[in-house]
Scaffold this motif. Sequence first.
Motif, PDB file in Angstrom:
ATOM      1  N   ASP A 197       0.543  -1.175   0.053  1.00  0.00           N
ATOM      2  CA  ASP A 197       0.459   0.466  -0.222  1.00  0.00           C
ATOM      3  C   ASP A 197       0.616   1.169   0.098  1.00  0.00           C
ATOM      4  O   ASP A 197       0.287   1.969  -0.473  1.00  0.00           O
ATOM      5  CB  ASP A 197      -0.611  -0.129   1.812  1.00  0.00           C
ATOM      6  CG  ASP A 197      -2.410   1.205   1.266  1.00  0.00           C
ATOM      7  OD1 ASP A 197      -2.324   1.526   0.275  1.00  0.00           O
ATOM      8  OD2 ASP A 197      -2.603   1.256   2.146  1.00  0.00           O
ATOM      9  N   HIS A 201       0.596   4.553  -2.601  1.00  0.00           N
ATOM     10  CA  HIS A 201       0.545   5.382  -2.055  1.00  0.00           C
ATOM     11  C   HIS A 201       1.885   6.698  -3.159  1.00  0.00           C
ATOM     12  O   HIS A 201       1.899   7.321  -3.750  1.00  0.00           O
ATOM     13  CB  HIS A 201       0.841   6.319  -1.219  1.00  0.00           C
ATOM     14  CG  HIS A 201      -0.170   5.956  -0.656  1.00  0.00           C
ATOM     15  ND1 HIS A 201      -0.293   5.032   0.537  1.00  0.00           N
ATOM     16  CD2 HIS A 201      -1.757   5.112  -1.091  1.00  0.00           C
ATOM     17  CE1 HIS A 201      -1.869   4.402   1.003  1.00  0.00           C
ATOM     18  NE2 HIS A 201      -2.136   4.371  -0.147  1.00  0.00           N
ATOM     19  N   HIS A 265      -5.923   2.816  -6.903  1.00  0.00           N
ATOM     20  CA  HIS A 265      -6.617   3.003  -5.896  1.00  0.00           C
ATOM     21  C   HIS A 265      -7.960   2.524  -6.440  1.00  0.00           C
ATOM     22  O   HIS A 265      -8.733   1.935  -5.568  1.00  0.00           O
ATOM     23  CB  HIS A 265      -6.353   4.327  -5.450  1.00  0.00           C
ATOM     24  CG  HIS A 265      -5.471   3.797  -4.410  1.00  0.00           C
ATOM     25  ND1 HIS A 265      -3.509   3.711  -4.362  1.00  0.00           N
ATOM     26  CD2 HIS A 265      -5.278   4.056  -3.007  1.00  0.00           C
ATOM     27  CE1 HIS A 265      -3.102   3.264  -3.406  1.00  0.00           C
ATOM     28  NE2 HIS A 265      -4.309   3.576  -2.116  1.00  0.00           N
ATOM     29  N   HIS A 279      -6.695  -4.030   1.868  1.00  0.00           N
ATOM     30  CA  HIS A 279      -6.318  -3.232   0.362  1.00  0.00           C
ATOM     31  C   HIS A 279      -5.372  -2.735  -0.065  1.00  0.00           C
ATOM     32  O   HIS A 279      -4.959  -2.719  -0.961  1.00  0.00           O
ATOM     33  CB  HIS A 279      -6.810  -1.647   0.853  1.00  0.00           C
ATOM     34  CG  HIS A 279      -6.332  -0.512   0.636  1.00  0.00           C
ATOM     35  ND1 HIS A 279      -7.022   0.411  -0.673  1.00  0.00           N
ATOM     36  CD2 HIS A 279      -5.569   0.860   1.091  1.00  0.00           C
ATOM     37  CE1 HIS A 279      -5.750   1.080  -1.103  1.00  0.00           C
ATOM     38  NE2 HIS A 279      -5.583   1.350  -0.077  1.00  0.00           N
ATOM     39  N   ASN A 283      -4.172  -4.060  -4.430  1.00  0.00           N
ATOM     40  CA  ASN A 283      -3.282  -2.668  -5.029  1.00  0.00           C
ATOM     41  C   ASN A 283      -2.144  -3.388  -5.342  1.00  0.00           C
ATOM     42  O   ASN A 283      -2.119  -3.952  -6.466  1.00  0.00           O
ATOM     43  CB  ASN A 283      -2.262  -1.745  -3.873  1.00  0.00           C
ATOM     44  CG  ASN A 283      -3.471  -0.072  -3.283  1.00  0.00           C
ATOM     45  OD1 ASN A 283      -4.417  -0.143  -4.417  1.00  0.00           O
ATOM     46  ND2 ASN A 283      -3.424   0.368  -2.349  1.00  0.00           N
TER      47      ASN A 283
HETATM   48 FE   LIG Z   1      -3.880   2.665  -0.408  1.00  0.00          FE
END
Ligand SMILES: [Fe+2]
Length: 388
Positions: A197, A201, A265, A279, A283
């Motif tokens: 994650d 980002h 996302h 999550h 991704n």
């Molecule tokens: Fe995220």
Amino acid sequence: MVFQYNYPTTILYGPGAVAELGKRLAAAGDPRFVLVTDAGVVKAGLAERVGRALVAAGLQIEPFADVHANPVEEDVERGVAAFRAVGAAGLIALGGGSPMDVAKAIAVLATHDGPLSRFDDSRGGDRHITQPMPPVYAIPTTAGTGSEVGRSSVIITRDTGVKTVIFHPSLMPRMAVLDPELTVGLPASLTAATGFDAFTHGLEAYLAKGFHPMADAVAMGCMELVVDALPRAVARGDDIEARGRMLLAASMGATAFQKGLGVIHSLAHPLSTHYGIHHGLANAMLMPTALEWQLEEKADAFTDDLRERYQRVARLFRGREKARPGDLPEAVRAFRLRVGIEDTLAERGVKREDIPRLAREAYADPCHSLNPIPLLESDLASIYERAL
Ligand SMILES: [Fe+2]
């Protein structure tokens, strides 16, 4: 050794940072704090450990762990009651995104009238945040979301029943405390998923539309740290140095995505809603395919700048110093395997017939509006198809 940085908020970094926080708060005067956490953090023994360290430093700690995984307004109201009952000087949030979101929302309702839906960011609710709020000190127990340096809180509000974003610059925690001793017990699979994650980002912020060289630099730094430290943290959970680097990478990723995120996302969010897929794992499962699909199907939309960015990211990976833009999907795929992520969407229960609905929801998700290449709902469906 504990280091202090002041960007984007005050960050205490290093083993022992929690004890240092306790010392500083005790020295500041009022020792009463509510420790906002959740059942998972309590079960892992971290709430007790951190509570003990803070008490040893001279603080009076009121634990509050009544927080749902997807926090609801009642969690916040009970937290406000606990906050008032002890006349606390501030809030210490310990855990992942949920305790941090709740602590921030408690800070809002401690000095503003509810209900929380008043503050809904999509309706300009930030204009109602006008009063000074009690400080929030954030201690993450995973290295991924970076909520400890975030200025928003997501709560399911009672009158609307939906996840509502509250956003205001003053929701930024007063201090983020990155103590790698708290993440050594994180299992390898969760380390890999949360770490991905953080990487996502960094990647999506770096590729996002817009002119933001500061965010770009932080995003590249985030990815560089993940590429180096994540395989080490996965292989040896007690590698304190790697754990610390991952905590910093997570904070950096969230700092960078002030610039924006992207299609990965948007595609990942419905997978968590409907299949309960973590999550970060969602991704990771989508990233190589999403990058590859755009390279192949939208080649004409790639600017020179975007190609160069793909190349720069591809060259971050070990042994790929000469990589070309088109090598990025393969580099990510190999890295994903290296940290033990092999799952496919089909194995996780996603069926071909679910795709139209997933694509509709992903298209409605705002993240992809800053994707460097504009995509249609049918494009999102065909990325899902390929990722099956
Ligand atoms: Fe995220």
